[in-house]
Scaffold this motif. Structure first.
Motif, short mmCIF file in Angstrom:
data_model
loop_
_atom_site.label_atom_id
_atom_site.label_comp_id
_atom_site.label_asym_id
_atom_site.label_seq_id
_atom_site.Cartn_x
_atom_site.Cartn_y
_atom_site.Cartn_z
N GLY A 1 1.02 -1.14 -0.63
CA GLY A 1 0.11 0.45 -0.15
C GLY A 1 0.59 1.67 0.19
N LEU A 2 2.10 1.19 1.13
CA LEU A 2 2.99 2.52 0.79
C LEU A 2 3.60 2.48 -0.48
N ALA A 3 3.59 1.43 -1.57
CA ALA A 3 4.55 1.83 -2.50
C ALA A 3 3.94 2.65 -3.48
N CYS A 4 2.44 1.94 -3.17
CA CYS A 4 1.22 2.25 -4.64
C CYS A 4 1.15 3.42 -4.13
N ALA B 1 1.88 6.61 -7.01
CA ALA B 1 0.82 7.66 -7.85
C ALA B 1 1.22 9.22 -7.44
N ALA B 2 1.83 9.08 -5.73
CA ALA B 2 1.12 10.70 -5.67
C ALA B 2 2.51 10.95 -6.54
N ALA B 3 3.55 10.12 -6.39
CA ALA B 3 4.27 11.16 -7.51
C ALA B 3 4.31 11.31 -8.99
N MET B 4 3.63 10.76 -9.30
CA MET B 4 2.76 11.54 -10.95
C MET B 4 1.66 11.97 -10.54
N GLY B 5 1.83 13.25 -9.96
CA GLY B 5 0.43 14.39 -9.56
C GLY B 5 -0.74 13.25 -8.72
N ALA C 1 0.57 1.43 -9.83
CA ALA C 1 0.19 3.26 -10.07
C ALA C 1 0.77 3.54 -11.30
N ARG C 2 1.73 2.60 -11.54
CA ARG C 2 2.45 3.42 -13.05
C ARG C 2 1.47 2.68 -14.60
N ARG C 3 1.17 1.70 -14.28
CA ARG C 3 -0.17 1.20 -15.34
C ARG C 3 -1.36 2.61 -14.96
N LEU C 4 -1.87 3.06 -13.39
CA LEU C 4 -3.00 3.32 -13.42
C LEU C 4 -2.79 4.94 -14.27
N TYR C 5 -1.38 5.67 -14.38
CA TYR C 5 -1.58 6.98 -14.04
C TYR C 5 -0.78 7.32 -14.97
#
Length: 597
Positions: A123-126, A130-134, A453-457
């Motif tokens: 959860g923390l990694a995700c 995601a936050a790093a991608m805004g 997260a990378r796939r989603l955003y």
């Protein structure tokens, strides 16, 4: 005046229309309704469907819809609070672009882009990715105390009651063994050497506390909102968060990730929750456990039994059936045999039937009654501590998944997902130990969370590989592996299509101390139909985790037996993999050093 029943029904229908981006009033058997729902699925659009034929007041709702829209039939489709119409009109709106414009305009505003339930490694990694991608991200994490009241901070099982304290206590045991070996290497000391549980526990807990704080700082630095609250779905896209004081708050999000992890399973016998501990309690136990019975033969059970014995405690392991279920059984049995020759006692084919408190204390005294799994034989004995390690249950049954239609495996509570970690509800994803049929490992959860997260955003298409994953069981003699166990390889490829190579070895470090010759063991499993590609790697020996990591990378690259033979080893190390022999050859041929001079 209070609203009439008709007015209440109108309000309910309007609320469904207003709170869902796509609302389909449908009948489950209607082919036109099915066609419309398939359209939204193909567009990747989440929808909420109310099946009127399955509602007690379905005919009344249809009358209300007639009053609102002038349409008598189903499907009756609304997008962004706008009435689209039935099947033909919805298909036409898609064809002429009207439907797309409705999605783009007046888009529903959520509190967050992503809410993650669970503050463990995955959860923390995700969340940070995601936050790093805004994206606007929230993490909800709450530890329900154990029956004995143990709780902990942010970071999940691995950091608080798993990998980290386990490896550090394993290291304490290794240091104790090294002290014994040191005399043969010339070290002289006269003082009485003993282990202090309190010193070890306090040092480890202090380190864990620093990790808990570091995770909170990292979330703050990434602008991720963290709430120490229990998350529970209450309706589509909406969650309730309840803190330790019972205060409730509600949040909405476009997408959710369930990363709640697992908690230890109890036995369901008299006295288990009242008097026994689990690994959730052990690492912060306020007293030395003393004479300990470990119930179970999982990796948690054997690891805990190993380091408790290694620091000088009287340890017995009660085994119901086999060691390390799911792992290669030849390796598992060798790991168990090593423990037995180094002071751990085993009671095999028995299960406890009751635990009774004989004396209060820290530790106290417990009486354990157990029954044979192969007959009616009953045994009993007394212990200071009983540690239950018989498996773990997914934390999914009390978070409201049923309210939004997320399916779980009713047998084990785990969540089925597709190859991109998506559940049957399009906006809800799951990662980590709760995934049905996937590996329960911290690095896997971290990798899956980041990639999700990378796939989603981020536009990525890279998926998590759940097969060639290296791991290590930190038993007294460590067991590292990557790929398939021999039993699984035979099931998948057939024994006739496999070649198995193995060797015993004696680490150089053990030679001067004159211990454990012909005990360390390694084997590889090769697929003869694929150029002898290595599909299983297994090693039992010191520093097995450090060795296995490199082989994991090699197997990702398609390692074959030929390439392994061509690789020059680092001498003298346990990682030298030369001269592995076929299992059809006499074992005596394999009784030589892992390395060759």
């Amino acid at each position: 005046m209070p609203p009439t029943g008709r007015e209440q029904l109108k309000g309910r229908v309007q609320e469904l229309i207003d709170s869902n981006l796509v609302m389909v009033f449908s009948k489950s058997f209607c082919p036109f309704c099915i066609r419309v729902k398939e359209l939204f699925t193909s567009l990747g659009r989440e929808y909420n469907a109310l099946e009127l034929d399955e509602c007690d007041d379905g005919s009344d709702i249809q009358e209300v819809l007639h009053e609102l829209t002038g349409q008598k039939t189903v499907p009756n489709v609304f997008v962004n609070k706008t009435h689209v119409g039935g099947c033909d009109k919805t298909l036409q709106a898609h064809k002429d672009g009207t439907l797309g414009k409705l999605f783009d305009e007046n888009h529903i505003k959520y509190d967050y882009d992503l809410i993650i339930i669970g503050g463990g490694s995955g959860g923390l990694a995700c969340s940070k990715e995601a936050a790093a991608m805004g994206k606007k991200v929230m993490v909800l994490d709450y530890v329900v105390p154990t029956p004995l009241g143990t709780s902990w901070g942010l970071g999940g099982t691995c950091v608080n009651v798993g990998c980290i304290p386990k490896k550090l206590m394993h290291q304490a045991a290794i240091l104790g063994h090294a002290l014994k070996d040191s005399r043969k290497f010339g070290w002289e000391y006269e003082e009485n050497v003993r282990h202090n549980w309190d010193t070890m526990r306090d040092a480890i807990q202090s380190y864990i506390g620093s990790l808990n704080w570091g995770y909170r700082v990292a979330l703050r630095d990434k602008s991720v909102r963290y709430e120490n609250a229990y998350g529970e779905f209450v309706e589509q896209h909406k969650i309730k968060a309840t803190n330790k004081k019972g205060k409730e708050a509600f949040y909405t999000a476009e997408k959710f990730v369930v990363a709640t992890g697992e908690r230890p399973r109890y036995l369901g016998i008299p006295g288990d929750k009242e008097y026994c501990i689990t690994s959730d309690d052990l690492f912060s136990l306020p007293y030395c456990p003393g004479k300990t019975l470990v119930v179970g033969a999982s990796y948690v059970a054997l690891e805990c039994a190993g380091f408790l014995a290694g620091i000088g405690l009287d340890v017995t392991v009660m085994v119901r059936s086999i060691f390390l279920r799911g792992f290669d059984q030849e390796m598992a049995n060798r790991a168990g045999d090593y423990m037995e020759t180094h002071g751990v006692k085993f009671i095999k084919q028995f299960v406890p039937t009751s635990v009774e408190l004989l004396e209060e204390g820290t530790p106290g005294k417990l009486k354990v009654v157990a029954k044979s799994t192969e007959g009616d034989h009953i045994i009993e004995d007394e212990y200071n501590t009983v540690l239950i390690a018989v498996g773990r249950d997914a934390c999914t049954r009390n978070i409201g998944l049923e309210k939004i239609g997320v399916k779980i495996n009713e047998k084990n509570g785990k969540v089925p997902v597709n190859d991109v970690e998506e559940t049957n509800v399009p906006y809800v994803y799951a990662i980590g130990d709760i995934l049905d049929g996937k590996l329960e490992l911290t690095p896997v959860a971290i990798q899956a969370g980041r990639l999700l997260a990378r796939r989603l955003y981020g536009g990525s298409t890279l998926k998590c590989d759940y097969v060639n994953v290296p791991t290590t069981v930190f038993t007294p003699l460590e067991y590292g592996c990557c790929g398939y166990a021999e039993e699984k390889a035979i099931e998948l490829y057939g024994q006739e299509n496999l070649e198995v190579y193995h060797t015993l070895f004696w680490p150089l470090e053990f030679t001067v101390a004159s211990r454990d010759n012909n005990t360390c063991f390694a084997k590889i499993i090769c697929n003869k139909l694929d150029n002898d590609r290595v599909i299983g790697f297994h090693v039992l020996g010191p520093n097995a985790g450090e060795i296995t990591q490199g082989f994991g990378a090699a197997m990702k690259c398609g390692l074959t037996k030929e390439k392994l033979d061509e690789t020059i080893g680092i001498h003298p190390t346990c990682a030298e993999v030369s001269n592995l022999k076929k299992c059809t050859e006499s074992i005596s041929l394999c009784s030589f050093l892992w390395f060759t001079l």
